[in-house]
Design an enzyme around this catalytic site. Sequence first.
Site, PDB file in Angstrom:
ATOM      1  N   ILE A 196     -25.225  15.750   3.275  1.00  0.00           N
ATOM      2  CA  ILE A 196     -25.380  14.355   3.698  1.00  0.00           C
ATOM      3  C   ILE A 196     -24.726  14.075   5.053  1.00  0.00           C
ATOM      4  CG2 ILE A 196     -25.173  11.950   2.909  1.00  0.00           C
ATOM      5  CD1 ILE A 196     -26.986  13.821   1.225  1.00  0.00           C
ATOM      6  N   GLY A 197     -23.939  14.995   5.561  1.00  0.00           N
ATOM      7  CA  GLY A 197     -23.443  14.796   6.920  1.00  0.00           C
ATOM      8  C   GLY A 197     -22.035  15.281   7.159  1.00  0.00           C
ATOM      9  N   SER A 198     -21.076  14.759   6.395  1.00  0.00           N
ATOM     10  CA  SER A 198     -19.696  15.143   6.705  1.00  0.00           C
ATOM     11  C   SER A 198     -19.299  16.378   5.917  1.00  0.00           C
ATOM     12  CB  SER A 198     -18.742  13.995   6.409  1.00  0.00           C
ATOM     13  OG  SER A 198     -18.840  13.605   5.065  1.00  0.00           O
ATOM     14  N   LYS A 225       0.837  -1.205   0.000  1.00  0.00           N
ATOM     15  CA  LYS A 225       0.000   0.000   0.000  1.00  0.00           C
ATOM     16  C   LYS A 225       0.875   1.261   0.000  1.00  0.00           C
ATOM     17  CE  LYS A 225      -2.858   2.648   3.184  1.00  0.00           C
ATOM     18  NZ  LYS A 225      -4.075   2.981   2.450  1.00  0.00           N
ATOM     19  N   HIS A 250     -17.160  13.078  -5.361  1.00  0.00           N
ATOM     20  CA  HIS A 250     -15.824  12.489  -5.539  1.00  0.00           C
ATOM     21  C   HIS A 250     -14.927  13.389  -6.370  1.00  0.00           C
ATOM     22  CE1 HIS A 250     -16.907   8.792  -3.652  1.00  0.00           C
ATOM     23  NE2 HIS A 250     -17.954   8.659  -4.422  1.00  0.00           N
ATOM     24  N   ASP A 260     -40.146   0.512   1.747  1.00  0.00           N
ATOM     25  CA  ASP A 260     -40.580  -0.136   2.984  1.00  0.00           C
ATOM     26  C   ASP A 260     -39.908   0.430   4.239  1.00  0.00           C
ATOM     27  OD1 ASP A 260     -42.233  -1.717   1.500  1.00  0.00           O
ATOM     28  OD2 ASP A 260     -40.909  -3.477   1.505  1.00  0.00           O
TER      29      ASP A 260
HETATM   30  N1  GLN Z   1     -23.158  10.717   6.752  1.00  0.00           N
HETATM   31  C1  GLN Z   1     -22.042  10.158   6.043  1.00  0.00           C
HETATM   32  C2  GLN Z   1     -21.200  11.277   5.451  1.00  0.00           C
HETATM   33  O1  GLN Z   1     -21.746  12.279   5.102  1.00  0.00           O
HETATM   34  C3  GLN Z   1     -22.517   9.258   4.945  1.00  0.00           C
HETATM   35  C4  GLN Z   1     -21.369   8.593   4.253  1.00  0.00           C
HETATM   36  C5  GLN Z   1     -21.800   7.513   3.281  1.00  0.00           C
HETATM   37  O2  GLN Z   1     -22.932   7.428   2.927  1.00  0.00           O
HETATM   38  N2  GLN Z   1     -20.912   6.673   2.865  1.00  0.00           N
HETATM   39  O3  GLN Z   1     -19.993  11.134   5.284  1.00  0.00           O
HETATM   40 ZN    ZN Z   2     -23.163   8.245   0.730  1.00  0.00          ZN
END
Ligand code: GLN
Ligand code: ZN
Length: 769
Positions: free
Chosen positions: A442-444, A20, A707, A669
């Site tokens: 999404i969070g981070s 690595k 990305h 669901d």
């Molecule tokens: N909440 C996470 C972030 O925002 C979600 C990461 C993921 O879905 N792989 O990093």
């Molecule tokens: Zn994700």
Amino acid sequence: MSVQSSVLGFPRIGPQREVKKALEAYWADKISVDELLKIAKEQRLLTYETIKSQGVDFVPTGTFSLYDHVLDFSATFNALPEAHANSGLSALDAYFAAARGHQKNGVDLPATEMKKWFDSNYHYLVPEFSENTQFKLNNTKPIDDFEEAKAAGYNARPVLLGPITYLWLGKAGKGASAGFDQFSLLSKLIPVYVELLNKLSQAGAEWIQIDEPILVMDAGANYAEQFKQTYTEFAKAAPSVKLMLATYFGRLDANINFVKDLPIAGLHIDLDRNPEQLNEIISAVAGTKIGLSLGLVSGRNIWKTDLAAAIKTAQSAIAKLGAERIVIATSSSLQHCPITITAEKKLKPEVLDWFSFATEKCAEVAVLAKALTNEASVADALAKNAASIKARRDFEKNSDPAVRQRLAAVKPEDLNRKSPFNVRKEVQQKVLDLPPFPTTTIGSFPQTKEIRVQRAKFNKGEIDQATYEKFIEDEIRDVVKRQEALGLDVLVHGEPERNDMSQYFGERLSGMEHPDSAWVQSFGSRYVRPPIIVADVFRPEPMTVRWSAFAQSLTKKTMKGMLTGPVTILNWSFPRVDVPRELQCKQIALALRDEVIDLEKAGIRAIQVDEPAIREGLPLRQKEWSAYFRWAVDSFKLATSAVDDNVNIASHFCYSDFQEEATMQSIIDLDADFVSIENSKSDAKLLKAFTNKKYPADIGPGVFDIHSPRVPTAEEMVARVREMTKYLGPHQIWVNPDCGLKTRTWNETTAQLENLVAAAKQARQEFSA
Ligand code: GLN
Ligand code: ZN
């Protein structure tokens, strides 16, 4: 006649992560190609020595890879995409370009697609084919690897990825006409294999292992004719070679009916995953000359093998086929295991004693083979193994009554929210007060160098807890301010306290162990350390409430609590094997349920429970999907359903493969109020799923690719939203990125989110009518 032993592959990283590190140094222009290749060679030879010194008879060659073994074969077969092959780069750099993209000195090549390797957490690079694909032996890697091992004195058995599986793993690439079928290339591929088989044979290979894991998939049944044609030609054109046809990760089922008629010398079967298939396979091959390789030592988990039980299984095969037709083996390649337990310094010795990583598994294979030849010769090893297995069984019997009883007492109605979605949506609208096309992330947020430095210092004890927590608070303050300035609607705290979305929770749950050197390959040079579930799981204390409550205290806007879902935590761990995965998943779900309740009590009104790994846990056989989805969905609901109607429960998925009706249905669901989905690379593909099946709740298909450092314009993002409105109601749509922003810089993130907010405003205007 002694029973022989083999392993199907070994981790590629090196005991000190040499490979690595060398790869990353080479990519960063810090070492030369010669240095990289020298390190790779050292590690290959070390691997052979490790396997042999544990007493294994056959050493596999050709399984070592600088990035991915499927891509290796694409390179060997002259099947890299044309743009990469003709880029003017060296063969090795073209290979790396196909693996990870290349942007240097005016050459700009994208990475090719990566996909999960069957149901493992390893990812391979998808071969791309077209009518123009011209297979030929483009390099001699499989032969070189074999000769290198042989010259060094090892009893080498070359491993090839089988042609049917190889074609099946690929897809139509650039230049392929509509309706192109990659299997139309089979007749052009067979001669290349024949050449390879003959060259290996001339180089001295007696046995050649040829992997056809497609045989454990439903799809395998579609290729009976191709198998017959291919392997008949192999037998005709390379008659001196003994082929060991290897299957793994599942059972052959009815595919054995045509496999038994193939002109092969041996068949390898996975008896770790599917021990019950042994009798059927034995009966099928009894009247043939095919020998059996018994995959008794798991290549996929880290538990010590119960040798006494394995000996019994093997003896039943020997009784019917004779010892000379039996080989003892790992169930699959050991690449899915860490290298050795001797590297572990932190785990308690009595716990470490339950585990067996790749090196120890080699010893197990060897001991089993010797035991079948002469049990007394390995009496000590067997006694030690029996004592260790007994200690673990005794420990496992010690289940946690509180956890077990609580789970047993869960009633079906405990899985349901109080009211259906349409009622909740109205209640939540009052609390959250959101505009149409609400914006969120999404969070981070960027995990800056500073964050990583402070975390490392804290872990090493160089700064105390108070100092570290103060640092995290400052980070949260910063991201809240930035989000308010950007004008986002639902905020996040940024996850600066998390190393990894799954590990963070694993470390806070009781019942999970965290080896410190147990690296397992995810793809290329990326390795992860999955936790190991060893006991009943529960939550000793709140895990995230402190940070979410703090973040909420800084703003009047809605702050989203952020959890990783039970299915994802399970799928990214090594599970126990003494109880079903369903039980483990639901225990994690109950632990998360407590967290969700505590977040609600702390005043959090939106909680996102990420399940990016729900789809990757899909069983290989379709008839098992519905059972899996049932407990996966129930686990999510168990974790999230205790809150009042006024709490918005969100989820998130990092894939857009909703073509299968069952996957889409499972997302419905979950009964979440809002789901965000990766989408920017494949909108048409994702959105089309909604024409077949309406998604009832709120949804945010990503409007930009996290990305990439690229900053799409607001207009580009509005165009995506417009596209969505063809498939979804405007009132359902949220505007968000594909996934978390932790790998981006702040400059990129700020620019991307400015445009995202502008895009949402534009959408509000356009659709207000
Ligand atoms: N909440 C996470 C972030 O925002 C979600 C990461 C993921 O879905 N792989 O990093
Ligand atoms: Zn994700």
